[in-house]
Scaffold this motif. Structure first.
Motif, PDB file in Angstrom:
ATOM      1  N   GLY A  37       0.859  -1.415  -0.132  1.00  0.00           N
ATOM      2  CA  GLY A  37      -0.149   0.277   0.228  1.00  0.00           C
ATOM      3  C   GLY A  37       1.261   1.420  -0.199  1.00  0.00           C
ATOM      4  N   VAL A  38       1.714   1.790  -0.721  1.00  0.00           N
ATOM      5  CA  VAL A  38       3.084   2.746  -0.808  1.00  0.00           C
ATOM      6  C   VAL A  38       3.189   2.387  -2.516  1.00  0.00           C
ATOM      7  CG1 VAL A  38       3.848   2.341   1.746  1.00  0.00           C
ATOM      8  CG2 VAL A  38       4.629   1.213  -0.617  1.00  0.00           C
ATOM      9  N   SER A  39       4.077   3.490  -2.277  1.00  0.00           N
ATOM     10  CA  SER A  39       4.177   3.823  -4.106  1.00  0.00           C
ATOM     11  C   SER A  39       5.965   3.638  -4.667  1.00  0.00           C
ATOM     12  CB  SER A  39       4.609   5.399  -4.863  1.00  0.00           C
ATOM     13  OG  SER A  39       5.264   5.633  -3.518  1.00  0.00           O
ATOM     14  N   ALA A  40       6.202   2.797  -5.400  1.00  0.00           N
ATOM     15  CA  ALA A  40       7.215   2.321  -6.130  1.00  0.00           C
ATOM     16  C   ALA A  40       8.260   2.597  -5.590  1.00  0.00           C
ATOM     17  CB  ALA A  40       7.505   2.054  -7.313  1.00  0.00           C
ATOM     18  N   GLN A  41       8.251   4.516  -5.182  1.00  0.00           N
ATOM     19  CA  GLN A  41       9.281   5.479  -4.684  1.00  0.00           C
ATOM     20  C   GLN A  41       9.340   5.696  -3.711  1.00  0.00           C
ATOM     21  OE1 GLN A  41       6.535   6.087  -6.723  1.00  0.00           O
ATOM     22  NE2 GLN A  41       7.629   6.737  -8.302  1.00  0.00           N
ATOM     23  N   GLN A  42       7.926   4.794  -3.011  1.00  0.00           N
ATOM     24  CA  GLN A  42       8.106   4.665  -0.876  1.00  0.00           C
ATOM     25  C   GLN A  42       8.853   3.224  -1.044  1.00  0.00           C
ATOM     26  OE1 GLN A  42       7.842   6.820   0.707  1.00  0.00           O
ATOM     27  NE2 GLN A  42       8.898   5.529   3.163  1.00  0.00           N
ATOM     28  N   VAL A  43       9.336   2.341  -1.851  1.00  0.00           N
ATOM     29  CA  VAL A  43      10.461   1.199  -1.563  1.00  0.00           C
ATOM     30  C   VAL A  43      11.349   1.364  -1.300  1.00  0.00           C
ATOM     31  CG1 VAL A  43      10.290  -1.422  -2.780  1.00  0.00           C
ATOM     32  CG2 VAL A  43       7.981  -0.561  -2.051  1.00  0.00           C
ATOM     33  N   GLN A  44      11.398   2.207  -2.843  1.00  0.00           N
ATOM     34  CA  GLN A  44      13.282   2.463  -3.330  1.00  0.00           C
ATOM     35  C   GLN A  44      13.538   3.424  -2.193  1.00  0.00           C
ATOM     36  OE1 GLN A  44      13.264   5.007  -6.085  1.00  0.00           O
ATOM     37  NE2 GLN A  44      15.327   4.284  -6.978  1.00  0.00           N
ATOM     38  N   LYS A  45      12.967   3.795  -1.509  1.00  0.00           N
ATOM     39  CA  LYS A  45      13.419   4.810  -0.254  1.00  0.00           C
ATOM     40  C   LYS A  45      13.442   3.933   0.317  1.00  0.00           C
ATOM     41  CE  LYS A  45      11.437   8.900  -1.231  1.00  0.00           C
ATOM     42  NZ  LYS A  45      10.518  10.808  -1.000  1.00  0.00           N
ATOM     43  N   TYR A  46      13.358   2.779   1.028  1.00  0.00           N
ATOM     44  CA  TYR A  46      13.457   1.892   2.054  1.00  0.00           C
ATOM     45  C   TYR A  46      14.242   1.077   1.735  1.00  0.00           C
ATOM     46  CZ  TYR A  46       8.134   2.319   3.474  1.00  0.00           C
ATOM     47  OH  TYR A  46       6.535   2.564   4.354  1.00  0.00           O
ATOM     48  N   GLU A  47      14.316   0.884   0.718  1.00  0.00           N
ATOM     49  CA  GLU A  47      15.250   0.079   0.287  1.00  0.00           C
ATOM     50  C   GLU A  47      17.133   0.971   0.165  1.00  0.00           C
ATOM     51  OE1 GLU A  47      13.610  -3.897  -2.642  1.00  0.00           O
ATOM     52  OE2 GLU A  47      15.043  -1.873  -3.703  1.00  0.00           O
ATOM     53  N   THR A  48      16.918   1.535  -0.133  1.00  0.00           N
ATOM     54  CA  THR A  48      17.821   3.127   0.060  1.00  0.00           C
ATOM     55  C   THR A  48      18.673   3.600   1.762  1.00  0.00           C
ATOM     56  OG1 THR A  48      17.213   4.519  -0.906  1.00  0.00           O
ATOM     57  CG2 THR A  48      17.890   3.438  -2.587  1.00  0.00           C
ATOM     58  N   GLY A  49      17.510   2.964   1.871  1.00  0.00           N
ATOM     59  CA  GLY A  49      17.648   4.334   3.735  1.00  0.00           C
ATOM     60  C   GLY A  49      17.770   5.036   4.097  1.00  0.00           C
ATOM     61  N   ARG A  50      16.872   5.603   2.226  1.00  0.00           N
ATOM     62  CA  ARG A  50      16.214   6.973   2.827  1.00  0.00           C
ATOM     63  C   ARG A  50      15.209   7.320   3.929  1.00  0.00           C
ATOM     64  NH1 ARG A  50      16.700   9.184  -3.473  1.00  0.00           N
ATOM     65  NH2 ARG A  50      14.838   6.759  -3.236  1.00  0.00           N
ATOM     66  N   SER A  51      14.275   6.079   4.225  1.00  0.00           N
ATOM     67  CA  SER A  51      13.199   6.562   5.126  1.00  0.00           C
ATOM     68  C   SER A  51      13.167   4.570   5.719  1.00  0.00           C
ATOM     69  CB  SER A  51      11.932   6.159   3.611  1.00  0.00           C
ATOM     70  OG  SER A  51      11.683   7.327   3.694  1.00  0.00           O
ATOM     71  N   ARG A  52      13.135   5.112   7.527  1.00  0.00           N
ATOM     72  CA  ARG A  52      12.823   3.617   8.197  1.00  0.00           C
ATOM     73  C   ARG A  52      10.967   2.930   7.805  1.00  0.00           C
ATOM     74  NH1 ARG A  52      11.896   5.678  13.173  1.00  0.00           N
ATOM     75  NH2 ARG A  52      11.901   3.896  13.913  1.00  0.00           N
ATOM     76  N   VAL A  53      11.846   1.743   7.870  1.00  0.00           N
ATOM     77  CA  VAL A  53      10.230   1.196   8.454  1.00  0.00           C
ATOM     78  C   VAL A  53       9.466   0.714   9.010  1.00  0.00           C
ATOM     79  CG1 VAL A  53       9.632  -1.032   6.641  1.00  0.00           C
ATOM     80  CG2 VAL A  53      11.604  -0.028   5.666  1.00  0.00           C
ATOM     81  N   GLY A  54       8.540   0.772   9.044  1.00  0.00           N
ATOM     82  CA  GLY A  54       8.212   0.594  10.422  1.00  0.00           C
ATOM     83  C   GLY A  54       7.533  -0.530  10.828  1.00  0.00           C
ATOM     84  N   ALA A  55       7.373  -1.547  12.229  1.00  0.00           N
ATOM     85  CA  ALA A  55       7.567  -2.575  12.017  1.00  0.00           C
ATOM     86  C   ALA A  55       5.746  -3.076  11.803  1.00  0.00           C
ATOM     87  CB  ALA A  55       7.427  -2.594  13.789  1.00  0.00           C
ATOM     88  N   GLY A  56       5.230  -2.681  11.009  1.00  0.00           N
ATOM     89  CA  GLY A  56       4.096  -2.958  10.707  1.00  0.00           C
ATOM     90  C   GLY A  56       4.217  -3.485   9.566  1.00  0.00           C
TER      91      GLY A  56
END
Length: 123
Positions: free
Chosen positions: A24-43
């Motif tokens: 339920g997020v954008s592909a850009q958000q997944v990219q941010k998770y993978e590059t470490g630019r955004s934190r991934v919450g536990a859920g």
């Protein structure tokens, strides 16, 4: 953690868009998770693990030196091992091994594999 997410996603043959749709997020958000630019919450991490069919703990396992671009031969991963792990058979074996939660069973299985390979190794 982001590198592990990318590794598991690629091993599953999935693109960022497919993972993004599931969680339920954008592909850009997944990219941010993978590059470490955004934190991934536990859920969200639980959702990612479910889609990729891996335990949440797999995102916290140490990375190999080569994942950080280290060229030190003492930390090099055998290319044959990397090639095998990338095959369909290697992926199945590794996924099955990851599902074994008992450390003693894992150690015993490793011992068995080493013993079999030593007994069948031919120079």
């Amino acid at each position: 953690m982001g590198r592990r997410i990318r590794h598991h996603r690629r091993s599953a043959g999935m693109d960022q868009r497919e993972l993004a749709l599931f969680i339920g997020v954008s592909a850009q958000q997944v990219q941010k998770y993978e590059t470490g630019r955004s934190r991934v919450g536990a859920g969200r991490l639980r959702q990612i693990a479910k889609k990729l069919d891996v335990p949440v703990a797999s995102f916290f396992e140490p990375l190999a030196a080569s994942d950080f671009g280290v060229d030190d031969p003492a930390h090099a991963i055998d290319r044959a091992v990397l090639a095998y792990v990338s095959t369909p058979e290697g992926i199945v074996v590794n996924r099955a091994f990851q599902r074994i939660s008992d450390p003693k069973v894992r150690r015993n299985l490793i011992g068995l594999l080493v013993a079999i390979s030593d007994a069948t190794y031919v120079d």
